[in-house]
Design a protein around this motif. Structure first.
Motif, mmCIF file in Angstrom:
data_model
loop_
_atom_site.group_PDB
_atom_site.id
_atom_site.type_symbol
_atom_site.label_atom_id
_atom_site.label_comp_id
_atom_site.label_asym_id
_atom_site.label_seq_id
_atom_site.Cartn_x
_atom_site.Cartn_y
_atom_site.Cartn_z
ATOM 1 N N GLU A 134 -4.522 13.078 4.533
ATOM 2 C CA GLU A 134 -5.744 13.235 3.751
ATOM 3 C C GLU A 134 -5.553 12.810 2.298
ATOM 4 O OE1 GLU A 134 -7.138 17.235 4.265
ATOM 5 O OE2 GLU A 134 -8.120 16.727 6.172
ATOM 6 N N LEU A 135 -4.321 12.558 1.887
ATOM 7 C CA LEU A 135 -4.072 12.092 0.524
ATOM 8 C C LEU A 135 -4.137 10.566 0.417
ATOM 9 C CD1 LEU A 135 -1.178 14.471 -0.591
ATOM 10 C CD2 LEU A 135 -3.613 14.603 -1.160
ATOM 11 N N LEU A 136 -4.408 9.885 1.514
ATOM 12 C CA LEU A 136 -4.574 8.435 1.491
ATOM 13 C C LEU A 136 -5.805 8.083 0.669
ATOM 14 C CD1 LEU A 136 -2.977 6.179 3.033
ATOM 15 C CD2 LEU A 136 -4.865 6.138 4.666
ATOM 16 N N ASN A 149 3.483 8.875 7.410
ATOM 17 C CA ASN A 149 2.903 9.645 8.508
ATOM 18 C C ASN A 149 2.091 8.702 9.390
ATOM 19 O OD1 ASN A 149 1.452 11.379 10.199
ATOM 20 N ND2 ASN A 149 1.239 12.941 8.624
ATOM 21 N N THR A 150 2.466 8.569 10.655
ATOM 22 C CA THR A 150 1.795 7.602 11.530
ATOM 23 C C THR A 150 0.338 7.967 11.812
ATOM 24 O OG1 THR A 150 2.702 8.753 13.474
ATOM 25 C CG2 THR A 150 3.935 6.849 12.632
ATOM 26 N N ALA A 151 -0.082 9.165 11.396
ATOM 27 C CA ALA A 151 -1.495 9.529 11.565
ATOM 28 C C ALA A 151 -2.411 8.589 10.796
ATOM 29 C CB ALA A 151 -1.721 10.973 11.107
ATOM 30 N N VAL A 152 -1.911 7.959 9.743
ATOM 31 C CA VAL A 152 -2.771 7.059 8.959
ATOM 32 C C VAL A 152 -3.083 5.780 9.725
ATOM 33 C CG1 VAL A 152 -1.824 7.978 6.813
ATOM 34 C CG2 VAL A 152 -0.892 5.854 7.747
ATOM 35 N N LEU A 153 -2.354 5.521 10.807
ATOM 36 C CA LEU A 153 -2.593 4.297 11.570
ATOM 37 C C LEU A 153 -3.904 4.337 12.344
ATOM 38 C CD1 LEU A 153 1.029 3.602 12.904
ATOM 39 C CD2 LEU A 153 -0.137 2.535 10.959
ATOM 40 N N GLU A 154 -4.566 5.482 12.361
ATOM 41 C CA GLU A 154 -5.889 5.537 12.983
ATOM 42 C C GLU A 154 -6.883 4.641 12.254
ATOM 43 O OE1 GLU A 154 -8.221 9.258 10.900
ATOM 44 O OE2 GLU A 154 -6.833 9.736 12.531
ATOM 45 N N HIS A 155 -6.556 4.261 11.027
ATOM 46 C CA HIS A 155 -7.445 3.395 10.258
ATOM 47 C C HIS A 155 -7.241 1.915 10.578
ATOM 48 C CE1 HIS A 155 -8.713 6.873 7.996
ATOM 49 N NE2 HIS A 155 -7.455 7.132 7.646
ATOM 50 N N CYS A 156 -6.260 1.582 11.399
ATOM 51 C CA CYS A 156 -6.028 0.176 11.754
ATOM 52 C C CYS A 156 -5.717 0.060 13.244
ATOM 53 C CB CYS A 156 -4.916 -0.425 10.906
ATOM 54 S SG CYS A 156 -3.343 0.513 10.970
ATOM 55 N N GLU A 202 11.214 20.230 -0.002
ATOM 56 C CA GLU A 202 11.518 19.389 1.153
ATOM 57 C C GLU A 202 10.224 19.051 1.901
ATOM 58 O OE1 GLU A 202 13.406 20.711 5.272
ATOM 59 O OE2 GLU A 202 14.909 20.747 3.668
ATOM 60 N N ASN A 203 10.093 17.800 2.362
ATOM 61 C CA ASN A 203 8.926 17.348 3.136
ATOM 62 C C ASN A 203 7.618 17.608 2.391
ATOM 63 O OD1 ASN A 203 10.183 16.291 5.544
ATOM 64 N ND2 ASN A 203 10.687 18.394 6.090
ATOM 65 N N ALA A 204 7.529 17.080 1.190
ATOM 66 C CA ALA A 204 6.377 17.318 0.318
ATOM 67 C C ALA A 204 5.062 17.007 1.014
ATOM 68 C CB ALA A 204 6.503 16.481 -0.953
ATOM 69 N N SER A 205 4.130 17.939 0.936
ATOM 70 C CA SER A 205 2.725 17.828 1.380
ATOM 71 C C SER A 205 2.548 17.937 2.886
ATOM 72 C CB SER A 205 2.071 16.534 0.884
ATOM 73 O OG SER A 205 2.323 15.431 1.753
ATOM 74 N N LEU A 206 3.620 17.981 3.659
ATOM 75 C CA LEU A 206 3.508 18.092 5.109
ATOM 76 C C LEU A 206 3.438 19.562 5.541
ATOM 77 C CD1 LEU A 206 6.080 15.363 6.140
ATOM 78 C CD2 LEU A 206 3.600 15.263 6.478
ATOM 79 N N PRO A 207 2.954 19.840 6.754
ATOM 80 C CA PRO A 207 2.910 21.236 7.210
ATOM 81 C C PRO A 207 4.278 21.907 7.185
ATOM 82 C CG PRO A 207 1.579 19.847 8.651
ATOM 83 C CD PRO A 207 2.305 18.921 7.715
ATOM 84 N N GLN A 208 5.333 21.127 7.363
ATOM 85 C CA GLN A 208 6.685 21.694 7.356
ATOM 86 C C GLN A 208 7.323 21.703 5.965
ATOM 87 O OE1 GLN A 208 5.664 18.912 8.890
ATOM 88 N NE2 GLN A 208 7.279 17.364 9.102
ATOM 89 N N GLN A 209 6.523 21.530 4.925
ATOM 90 C CA GLN A 209 7.079 21.596 3.571
ATOM 91 C C GLN A 209 7.759 22.943 3.350
ATOM 92 O OE1 GLN A 209 4.838 20.230 0.052
ATOM 93 N NE2 GLN A 209 5.288 22.192 -0.921
ATOM 94 N N VAL A 211 0.825 -1.203 0.000
ATOM 95 C CA VAL A 211 0.000 0.000 0.000
ATOM 96 C C VAL A 211 0.862 1.257 0.000
ATOM 97 C CG1 VAL A 211 -1.745 1.305 1.289
ATOM 98 C CG2 VAL A 211 -1.853 -1.194 1.225
ATOM 99 N N GLY A 212 0.540 2.174 -0.901
ATOM 100 C CA GLY A 212 1.168 3.486 -0.904
ATOM 101 C C GLY A 212 0.413 4.428 0.016
ATOM 102 N N ALA A 213 1.116 4.997 1.002
ATOM 103 C CA ALA A 213 0.485 5.902 1.963
ATOM 104 C C ALA A 213 0.533 7.356 1.510
ATOM 105 C CB ALA A 213 1.169 5.772 3.325
ATOM 106 N N GLY A 214 1.104 7.610 0.329
ATOM 107 C CA GLY A 214 1.235 8.983 -0.133
ATOM 108 C C GLY A 214 2.446 9.664 0.474
#
Length: 251
Positions: A16-18, A39-46, A195-202, A8-11
């Motif tokens: 939100e791009l999952l 991003n470990t935030a996606v682990l809320e789905h499992c 740097e850090n594409a799509s993240l708040p710290q991009q 699985v690609g997590a983006g």
């Protein structure tokens, strides 16, 4: 759900791009093998899955690929649904193809789930369209880091006339610059370093091919980062809007 492996690609980082399919795979997972750049935030789905870090990052201590193979095989043979969760897209510099082949050779059911790749997401966040009518007729994705540490044919890439998106190139900026210049790409060719594409710290640094190494050092560019090389890298969001309006009027 019968035992299988999802690759699985997590983006690139923004949870939100999952994709919806990736979410479904995570919900069905018994075991999740997660890469460092996810991003470990996606682990809320499992929430009920066993999560095992299997980090692989350039220049850092990494989990051996053979060990990851064995982990996937062990758990799927225990009857579990396994998700191998990768940053970006599993089939764009993510070793998804070789992992799928290895598992299928051992009669394991495998399903690949695409994710948004960092080169696309990072450019979009900066207002850069990788292809643009009248300016760029194509895009070429390349990695500056190879398994045998060999160099790409940058001179040939300079002749493609496409936007170049370079992954894992921060440590090889001088080689990339010199080789593309030798291949005939103009010194003034625009470059965006993201740097850090799509993240708040991009963060992004706009430069030119000739100056990108110096500007990257001043900017303190760090991995993970992608390079966008070509005329489209001269645009920002406001300029893109103006250009599109002009094209609409002309049409």
């Amino acid at each position: 759900m019968s035992a299988k492996v999802w690759l699985v690609g997590a983006g690139p980082g923004d949870p939100e791009l999952l994709t919806l399919k990736a979410v479904r795979a995570l919900r069905e997972a018994d075991v999740v093998l997660i890469d460092d750049l996810v991003n470990t935030a996606v682990l809320e789905h499992c929430p009920n899955a066993r999560v095992i870090p299997v980090g692989k990052r350039g220049g850092c201590r990494s989990t051996p690929q053979a060990f990851i193979h064995r982990l996937m095989l062990r758990y799927v043979r225990q009857g579990k649904c396994v998700v191998r969760l990768k940053g970006g897209d599993p089939c764009i510099f993510g070793r998804g193809g070789e992992e799928a082949d290895w598992l299928r050779a051992r009669d394991v059911e495998v399903e690949l789930v695409n994710g948004i790749t960092a080169g696309l997401a990072g450019a979009t966040q900066c207002g850069i369209s990788l292809t643009l009518r009248g300016i760029s007729r194509g895009v070429t994705l390349v990695t500056a880091h190879t398994q045998d540490d060999s160099s790409l044919n940058w001179q040939a890439l300079a002749q493609t006339g496409t936007t170049l998106v370079v992954y894992m190139g921060v440590a090889k900026l001088a080689e990339i610059r010199d080789s593309l210049l030798a291949g005939g790409l103009a010194a003034q060719t625009p470059v965006a370093m993201i740097e850090n594409a799509s993240l708040p710290q991009q963060r992004e640094c706009r430069s030119s091919l000739a100056d990108m190494q110096l500007d990257a050092a001043t900017f303190q560019l760090k991995s993970p980062a992608i390079l966008v090389i070509g005329a489209v890298a001269a645009f920002d969001q406001a300029e893109m809007t103006d250009w599109l309006q002009t094209q609409g009027s002309a049409g």
